[in-house]
Design a protein around this motif. Structure first.
Motif, PDB file in Angstrom:
ATOM      1  N   ASP A 187       0.927  -1.412  -0.484  1.00 45.03           N
ATOM      2  CA  ASP A 187       0.005  -0.222   0.197  1.00 45.03           C
ATOM      3  C   ASP A 187       1.172   1.609  -0.189  1.00 45.03           C
ATOM      4  OD1 ASP A 187      -2.395  -1.915   0.001  1.00 45.03           O
ATOM      5  OD2 ASP A 187      -2.548  -1.612   2.163  1.00 45.03           O
ATOM      6  N   ALA A 188       1.917   1.439   1.061  1.00 39.99           N
ATOM      7  CA  ALA A 188       3.065   2.482   0.917  1.00 39.99           C
ATOM      8  C   ALA A 188       2.976   2.756  -0.847  1.00 39.99           C
ATOM      9  CB  ALA A 188       4.307   2.101   1.422  1.00 39.99           C
ATOM     10  N   LEU A 189       3.326   2.338  -1.475  1.00 42.33           N
ATOM     11  CA  LEU A 189       3.430   2.303  -2.426  1.00 42.33           C
ATOM     12  C   LEU A 189       2.349   3.385  -3.522  1.00 42.33           C
ATOM     13  CD1 LEU A 189       6.285   1.442  -4.480  1.00 42.33           C
ATOM     14  CD2 LEU A 189       5.346  -0.462  -2.443  1.00 42.33           C
ATOM     15  N   ILE A 190       1.516   3.540  -2.832  1.00 47.94           N
ATOM     16  CA  ILE A 190       0.170   4.560  -3.937  1.00 47.94           C
ATOM     17  C   ILE A 190      -0.223   4.865  -2.971  1.00 47.94           C
ATOM     18  CG2 ILE A 190      -0.727   2.805  -5.663  1.00 47.94           C
ATOM     19  CD1 ILE A 190      -2.494   1.277  -3.881  1.00 47.94           C
ATOM     20  N   GLN A 191       0.646   5.682  -1.700  1.00 51.36           N
ATOM     21  CA  GLN A 191       0.353   6.589  -0.740  1.00 51.36           C
ATOM     22  C   GLN A 191       0.286   7.609  -1.252  1.00 51.36           C
ATOM     23  OE1 GLN A 191       1.158   4.730   3.183  1.00 51.36           O
ATOM     24  NE2 GLN A 191      -0.245   4.154   3.467  1.00 51.36           N
ATOM     25  N   GLY A 192      -0.445   8.829  -0.133  1.00 51.71           N
ATOM     26  CA  GLY A 192      -0.407  10.145  -0.676  1.00 51.71           C
ATOM     27  C   GLY A 192       1.111  10.691   0.332  1.00 51.71           C
ATOM     28  N   LEU A 193       0.903  11.453   0.448  1.00 46.49           N
ATOM     29  CA  LEU A 193       1.453  12.017   1.815  1.00 46.49           C
ATOM     30  C   LEU A 193       2.231  11.479   2.677  1.00 46.49           C
ATOM     31  CD1 LEU A 193       0.577  15.533   1.184  1.00 46.49           C
ATOM     32  CD2 LEU A 193       2.209  14.350   0.401  1.00 46.49           C
ATOM     33  N   LYS A 194       3.314  11.155   3.455  1.00 49.11           N
ATOM     34  CA  LYS A 194       3.947  10.597   4.321  1.00 49.11           C
ATOM     35  C   LYS A 194       3.094  10.517   5.798  1.00 49.11           C
ATOM     36  CE  LYS A 194       8.732  10.721   3.169  1.00 49.11           C
ATOM     37  NZ  LYS A 194      10.141  11.165   4.039  1.00 49.11           N
ATOM     38  N   GLN A 195       1.921  12.022   5.947  1.00 49.59           N
ATOM     39  CA  GLN A 195       1.653  11.766   7.473  1.00 49.59           C
ATOM     40  C   GLN A 195       0.194  11.695   7.034  1.00 49.59           C
ATOM     41  OE1 GLN A 195       3.292  14.203   5.361  1.00 49.59           O
ATOM     42  NE2 GLN A 195       1.647  15.751   5.051  1.00 49.59           N
ATOM     43  N   THR A 196      -0.171  10.937   5.598  1.00 53.41           N
ATOM     44  CA  THR A 196      -1.508  10.446   5.468  1.00 53.41           C
ATOM     45  C   THR A 196      -1.491   8.515   5.402  1.00 53.41           C
ATOM     46  OG1 THR A 196      -1.501  10.374   2.992  1.00 53.41           O
ATOM     47  CG2 THR A 196      -2.249  12.286   4.422  1.00 53.41           C
ATOM     48  N   SER A 197      -2.278   7.725   5.656  1.00 53.82           N
ATOM     49  CA  SER A 197      -2.430   6.705   5.688  1.00 53.82           C
ATOM     50  C   SER A 197      -3.604   5.601   4.136  1.00 53.82           C
ATOM     51  CB  SER A 197      -2.776   5.802   7.203  1.00 53.82           C
ATOM     52  OG  SER A 197      -3.954   6.192   7.495  1.00 53.82           O
ATOM     53  N   SER A 198      -4.025   6.526   3.515  1.00 50.71           N
ATOM     54  CA  SER A 198      -5.128   6.530   2.946  1.00 50.71           C
ATOM     55  C   SER A 198      -3.973   6.388   1.298  1.00 50.71           C
ATOM     56  CB  SER A 198      -5.908   7.952   2.545  1.00 50.71           C
ATOM     57  OG  SER A 198      -6.725   7.360   1.398  1.00 50.71           O
ATOM     58  N   THR A 199      -4.517   5.287   0.940  1.00 49.47           N
ATOM     59  CA  THR A 199      -3.753   5.172  -0.475  1.00 49.47           C
ATOM     60  C   THR A 199      -4.589   5.341  -1.718  1.00 49.47           C
ATOM     61  OG1 THR A 199      -5.328   2.635  -0.259  1.00 49.47           O
ATOM     62  CG2 THR A 199      -3.307   2.631   0.434  1.00 49.47           C
ATOM     63  N   GLY A 200      -5.710   6.513  -1.129  1.00 50.33           N
ATOM     64  CA  GLY A 200      -6.593   6.936  -3.030  1.00 50.33           C
ATOM     65  C   GLY A 200      -8.014   6.916  -2.569  1.00 50.33           C
ATOM     66  N   GLU A 201      -7.998   6.090  -1.892  1.00 49.22           N
ATOM     67  CA  GLU A 201      -9.895   5.580  -2.334  1.00 49.22           C
ATOM     68  C   GLU A 201     -10.895   6.835  -1.843  1.00 49.22           C
ATOM     69  OE1 GLU A 201      -7.745   3.723  -1.116  1.00 49.22           O
ATOM     70  OE2 GLU A 201      -7.570   1.050  -1.965  1.00 49.22           O
ATOM     71  N   GLU A 202     -10.263   7.563  -1.106  1.00 50.14           N
ATOM     72  CA  GLU A 202     -10.760   8.249  -0.859  1.00 50.14           C
ATOM     73  C   GLU A 202     -11.271   9.664  -1.654  1.00 50.14           C
ATOM     74  OE1 GLU A 202     -10.349   5.572   2.731  1.00 50.14           O
ATOM     75  OE2 GLU A 202      -8.887   7.006   0.998  1.00 50.14           O
ATOM     76  N   ALA A 203     -10.310   9.727  -2.011  1.00 52.29           N
ATOM     77  CA  ALA A 203     -10.196  11.157  -2.879  1.00 52.29           C
ATOM     78  C   ALA A 203     -10.901  10.398  -4.369  1.00 52.29           C
ATOM     79  CB  ALA A 203      -8.578  11.311  -3.408  1.00 52.29           C
ATOM     80  N   LEU A 204     -10.683   9.493  -4.849  1.00 53.78           N
ATOM     81  CA  LEU A 204     -10.942   8.812  -5.908  1.00 53.78           C
ATOM     82  C   LEU A 204     -12.768   9.278  -5.903  1.00 53.78           C
ATOM     83  CD1 LEU A 204      -8.674   6.079  -6.619  1.00 53.78           C
ATOM     84  CD2 LEU A 204      -9.193   8.191  -7.739  1.00 53.78           C
ATOM     85  N   ALA A 205     -13.130   8.469  -4.588  1.00 53.17           N
ATOM     86  CA  ALA A 205     -14.217   8.448  -4.727  1.00 53.17           C
ATOM     87  C   ALA A 205     -15.186  10.140  -4.458  1.00 53.17           C
ATOM     88  CB  ALA A 205     -15.206   8.116  -3.191  1.00 53.17           C
ATOM     89  N   VAL A 206     -14.452  10.910  -3.554  1.00 52.28           N
ATOM     90  CA  VAL A 206     -14.911  11.998  -4.034  1.00 52.28           C
ATOM     91  C   VAL A 206     -15.108  13.115  -5.573  1.00 52.28           C
ATOM     92  CG1 VAL A 206     -14.010  14.670  -2.903  1.00 52.28           C
ATOM     93  CG2 VAL A 206     -14.032  13.157  -1.602  1.00 52.28           C
TER      94      VAL A 206
END
Length: 1146
Positions: A653-672
């Motif tokens: 998951d670290a390969l598709i995560q955003g900034l270091k301080q976030t634990s999201s792999t982007g699904e939330e941004a895609l849903a938005v």
């Protein structure tokens, strides 16, 4: 000057032969002109391509012979296709032993027999008096407790018998094992040897003495101990020949008691043969409580008494029926590919042989059946029969003294009795293993019933290692922690029964605990325990130093216990475990099970319930809730700390995560982004003032199908500040939409006029969106950019007849004909096919939530290898979609990790030369249509791209791979995937932790001729790099967070702009490779043809210098000047230009 050969450049550095490039010559973009001409009769076909067999008219219409008619009739009855019959026959030829090897094995067995019977005798001594053993000889058994009654003496075996699959002809290559039973003389044994491990101690001493003498014989290249089915009480002696036949065969010696020595009534599953007072060293309790039964201990003794009777039964039932033997061989291959026969408690080949005998005896299999029919029948039986609930028996006797099946079900998880009615053949098989066998059989039957063309390949030729078959994997290491678990769970009777093997004792309760805790999240739980390591006898000689002798392995020496979790996507991401209401009696059990995590909660319906809430904010954290469940339950109930549980579920998951301080792999941004797109669609449908109303709005961007690698909404940071304004950048590019208008007869029929009308609509759209909804817009003649909620959408107005207008070609005579043109094909792809594909993949994401992570990981890996620009987003998305739509022989992935592993396997093993990758979106293609597509593919192969991907909307042309990749680039990707897969699987299966998981994402730079290193200061996506920079420049956040009303600058990416200039200036001389996700290196490969001397022309002197060769002026590339131009073109962006002169000759 001249470059290294192309094959060496792209594949030689990897160490793999280039096999695809010659096979696909003429199939790429460059070869279309040549391939469009009619092939002459004497021209050979491209190497590696399948071609139809050409027969003369006489051969084609020749009458079939009686033999051929019989063969066809057999095929129709015994197989469902001729192809399947051929495949099965070829597989059986591969796994069977040749007659020459059988002769060599027989000769070795005769030599073993002669040497075993000549081993000298040893006088009788007490079992505890082992001084007679030569110095340094170790007994291959843990003698705990050491004190035991009885005497031992060594005598040569009374009988040496070959047992097992070798005599039956059902053993399969490559690992040929021959089991030999050594019947110990009655003089060695005593009446009460069944008690307190006396028999097993004598058996181990017998083998130790044998090994000591056989190790001195030059016939043997290896003499070592192993353990039968992983049972520590039952060592066996492995003998391998010396010299070239060392890997030919392994002979396993199994000491066994004389026939009828042990009384069967003393070895029933309800009897005790290991006394608590002896094993625990405690005086017996005076309360008269009965001794706990020792069913496994009793079974291990019975197994040795039944070796010859089982051989006789198998020989009687299978001896003359070749179809049954073929079926057993196919079943063994099926088990081996799924790793079901490995380790302790595996479902062995012996068990499936006995299962075939049972089905023959119950008339569910007939002797005349083919091997394929036997395979189907056994798989059908396994898929529909649960032996953990309803056991089966080969015993036909009605003797009332025999124990009932219920007695065996009480003692064992899985029940399958032999013909004596006293021995459970599945005593060592755990419930988890049998459920895995049952599930795999169900999957296999589903695959066979589909009658797919590649069913044989998927069923018997595709390996299914645990890391690739299960969504999450966890390792318990070190195994010594399970000893404390046995104490915590009070498993004293189980330890006593298993001879102190705390791993086997704790395995059943452990899996039951996790299955209960994971509940509806779990579809299947499996365990893998590696085989007990062989104990070496110091090669082929008795060691001179006692230090060379290895002690018998301890229970903790068998590596780690690995558990595989196959998860259900439906309940996987739920953060709530809902318990009973507080006043229910089950509430106390719920609290006891979950411990301090259980708490009372009031719900909206007014109910007050016990509940467990897990901490998970992002989707990636929710996918790892099973990790929290497992570690909590193991620590609470078994005293296994979290540090000893190595959970492998999301390291990628670290390969598709955003900034270091976030634990999201982007699904939330895609849903938005998708929600924002839906809002904008509604605004477009409701616009007032357009001459034509909007009939449809369709997405045409990876964000809208959840496959954008690094989705990031605005507000973006200022790249730099000026005194009067801020300049904002949009790194991910605008999200393209296609806006269809209602039909009208007022549209012009001229292509240029249509473009002008569309431009007017684009301007009007921007004007109305600004007036009616206050959106920031920027209109051009081809599109309108709209800024909404931090996302930039690019709206293109589409006219449905425009592609047809672009196809119209007028002849000199005034006749109009329709012909595909590059412009019409491009417009049809962008306005019709791309929105349809985006919609289909959006729906796939709703069905399979892991699709987004798999597709994004796949694209991230391809681009990290600097090959991303040769593969379109759509082509990689379709390859990832194939893993979910056609997962056979697996199930659809429920985690990005396992999906990415399968992506690497698919890319590295798929036959791109001779097969199209069919991605049946929405299941629109029937089986007949898929067969037709494959036939058409072979007929038109030379006119098709190198990589062909077929969808229901694109059945012939593979539009998403028309522009690439080339044969060389695809071959490079195949080689890289083949190397990355075993490396990554090894890392993930390492019980000490995966280590540096980014290793497989780092590109091999040694294959490039020139490396252009860029300055990180001017790389907008620098934070997306594989190796995240320790410090990055401020280009990610505004000083005042919140939506910005300023339209960002689109498409400003200095490395991409620099690449465009390089390709425009030097594209005829070199190829350029770059990772668009924050890469700091551009790889350059010289084209081989560019270094061939060219005749002097004043118009083509760019990048070349004039030389005199043979009295003529010729032009060759001026490498030094070109390298200097690389630096000049990228001034400020380029740090260094590294010429790897060893990659090209001067």
């Amino acid at each position: 000057m001249g470059p290294a050969p192309a094959g060496e450049q792209l594949c030689g550095a990897i160490g793999e032969p280039e096999v695809m490039e010659p096979a696909l010559e003429g199939t790429g973009k460059e070869g279309k002109k040549a391939s469009s001409r009619k092939r002459t009769l004497d021209e050979p076909p491209a190497k590696g391509l399948l071609q139809p067999v050409k027969l003369s008219r006489a051969e084609l219409y020749k009458e079939p012979t009686n033999e051929e008619l019989n063969h066809l009739r057999e095929t129709e009855i015994l197989f469902h296709s001729s192809l399947l019959r051929l495949q099965v026959e070829e597989l059986l030829k591969e796994v069977r032993l040749s007659e020459k090897k059988k002769d060599r094995i027989d000769a070795f067995l005769r030599e073993v027999n002669q040497r075993v019977v000549r081993v000298p005798s040893v006088p009788e001594t007490e079992l505890t008096d082992q001084a007679w053993l030569p110095a340094g000889v170790r007994v291959p058994l843990h003698q705990v407790p050491y004190a035991v009654k009885g005497c031992f003496r060594f005598l040569p075996p009374a009988q040496v018998t070959v047992v097992g699959s070798y005599l039956l002809g059902t053993c399969i290559r490559p690992d040929i094992n021959v089991d030999v039973a050594l019947t110990m003389p009655r003089e060695i044994l005593q009446d009460k040897d069944g008690l307190n491990q006396r028999y097993f101690r004598k058996r181990a001493l017998y083998l130790a003495h044998l090994a000591h003498h056989l190790a001195q014989d030059p016939l043997f290249g290896s003499v070592c101990f192993s353990y039968t089915n992983g049972c520590h009480l039952k060592p066996s002696l492995l003998l391998r020949p010396r010299g070239k036949d060392e890997r030919l065969v392994t002979v396993r010696l199994h000491p066994c008691p004389p026939p009828d020595f042990f009384r069967p009534c003393r070895l029933l599953p309800t009897k005790n043969n290991v006394r608590s007072a002896w094993y625990r060293g405690q005086s017996p309790a005076g309360d008269g409580s009965p001794e706990p039964p020792t069913p496994h201990y009793n079974t291990w003794v019975l197994q040795d008494t039944a070796l010859e009777s089982h051989l006789q039964l198998l020989s009687t039932m299978l001896g003359s029926a070749q179809g049954l033997k073929d079926g057993v061989a196919l079943l063994k291959v099926w088990l081996r590919q799924r790793e079901l026969d490995k380790g302790q408690g595996g479902f062995t080949g012996f068990l499936v042989s006995m299962l075939v005998v049972f089905l023959v005896s119950t008339h569910k299999i007939h002797n005349t059946m083919s091997g394929y029919q036997v395979l189907r029948s056994v798989l059908q039986f396994l898929a529909t029969t649960d032996l953990t609930v309803n056991g089966i028996s080969l015993c036909l006797s009605s003797d009332p003294s025999l124990p009932a099946l219920a007695d065996f079900h009480q003692a064992f998880s899985v029940v399958f009795l032999d013909s004596s009615g006293r021995l459970n053949l599945c005593a060592d098989v755990t419930a988890s293993t049998y459920h895995q066998v049952q599930y795999e059989a169900w999957l296999s039957m589903t695959l066979l019933d589909s009658r797919a063309d590649d069913g044989f390949q998927l069923l018997l030729m595709t390996p299914k290692p645990m890391i690739r078959a299960f969504d999450h994997v966890l390792h318990i290491h070190p195994l010594s922690r399970l000893q404390a678990a046995c104490h915590r769970l009070k498993l004293w009777p189980e330890l006593q029964d298993n001879g102190g093997d705390y791993v086997s004792a704790a395995l059943g309760p452990l899996t039951t605990l996790l299955e209960q805790g994971l509940g509806t999240r779990l579809k299947l739980l499996a365990h893998s325990r590696p085989p007990v390591p062989e104990v070496s006898w110091a090669g082929s000689r008795v060691p001179r130093d006692t230090k060379d002798i290895q002690d018998p392995p301890k229970h903790k020496d068998s590596g780690s216990l690995t558990l595989g979790l196959l998860l259900r996507p439906e309940g996987l991401t739920s953060v709530l475990e809902l318990g009973p209401e507080a006043d229910q009696p089950e509430a106390a059990k719920f609290r006891q099970f979950w411990g301090f995590r259980s708490e009372l909660r009031r719900f909206q319906d007014g109910a007050i319930r016990e509940a467990v809430v897990w901490e998970a904010a992002s989707m990636s954290q929710k996918r790892l809730i099973p990790h929290q469940v497992v570690t909590h339950l193991l620590a609470l109930h078994t005293d296994i700390p979290e540090t000893c549980v190595h959970y492998v579920g999301g390291p990628l998951d670290a390969l598709i995560q955003g900034l270091k301080q976030t634990s999201s792999t982007g699904e939330e941004a895609l849903a938005v982004a998708v929600c924002c797109y839906d809002d904008l669609s509604r605004l477009l449908w409701g616009l007032e003032g357009l001459p034509l109303t909007v009939s449809a709005v369709q997405g045409a961007h990876p964000v809208l199908r959840y496959t954008e690698v690094s989705p990031r909404p605005l507000p973006q940071p200022p790249f730099f500040h000026r005194c009067s304004h801020q300049l904002h950048l949009c790194r991910s590019g605008p999200h393209c939409l296609v806006c269809h208008l209602e039909g009208s007869g007022q549209w012009p029929q001229d292509a240029e006029a249509v473009q002008r009308v569309r431009a007017a609509f684009q301007l009007r759209l921007a004007e109305l969106l600004t007036q009616q909804h206050g959106l920031q817009c920027r209109a051009t003649a081809t599109h309108t950019d709209v800024l909404k909620d931090g996302f930039v959408f690019r709206i293109r107005v589409a006219y449905q007849r425009e592609p047809q207008i672009l196809k119209e070609v007028q002849s000199p005579e005034g006749m109009i004909s329709l012909r595909d043109t590059p412009a019409s094909l491009r417009l049809e792809r962008d306005t019709r096919q791309l929105p349809l594909l985006t919609s289909a993949l959006h729906g796939l994401q709703q069905q399979h939530p892991a699709f987004s992570g798999v597709a994004r990981l796949a694209k991230r890996w391809v681009r990290a290898q600097l090959l991303g620009e040769d593969f379109t987003d759509e082509s990689l998305d379709l390859v990832a979609a194939a893993l979910f739509l056609h997962p056979e022989p697996f199930t659809p992935p429920s985690s990005p990790q396992v999906g990415f592993l399968r992506f690497l396997y698919l890319v590295s093993t798929f036959d791109w030369k001779n097969n199209p990758l069919i991605v049946n979106l929405n299941n629109e293609l029937t089986v007949e249509e898929q067969v037709e597509i494959r036939s058409g593919f072979l007929a038109a192969r030379t006119q098709l791209p190198v990589m062909v991907i077929v969808t229901p909307q694109d059945r012939k042309h593979s539009v998403w791979t028309q522009d690439g990749p080339s044969a060389q680039i695809l071959q490079q990707l195949v080689v890289l995937a083949a190397e990355a897969l075993p490396m990554l699987e090894k890392q993930l299966m390492d019980p000490r932790g995966p280590g540096d998981i980014r290793t497989v994402f780092r590109p091999p730079l040694d294959i490039y001729d020139v490396l252009i290193r860029l300055s990180p200061r001017h790389i907008p996506r620098h934070r997306q790099a594989v190796d995240s920079p320790a410090a990055s420049f401020c280009r990610g956040l505004l000083s005042q967070p919140g939506p910005s009303s300023l339209m960002p600058v689109l498409g400003y990416d200095p490395p991409q702009l620099y690449l465009m200039q390089l390709r425009e200036a030097f594209g005829d001389l070199a190829l350029f490779f770059y990772d668009q996700h924050g890469g700091e290196v551009i790889g350059v490969l010289w084209k081989p043809t560019s270094f061939q001397p060219q005749p002097f022309k004043a118009s083509s002197t760019k990048g070349r210098m004039v030389m005199s060769r043979g009295g003529e002026l010729v032009m060759v590339p001026n490498v030094e000047a070109i390298l200097e131009d690389f630096a000049v073109l990228g001034e400020g962006l380029v740090q260094t230009v590294e010429a790897r002169s060893e990659r090209w000759t001067v």
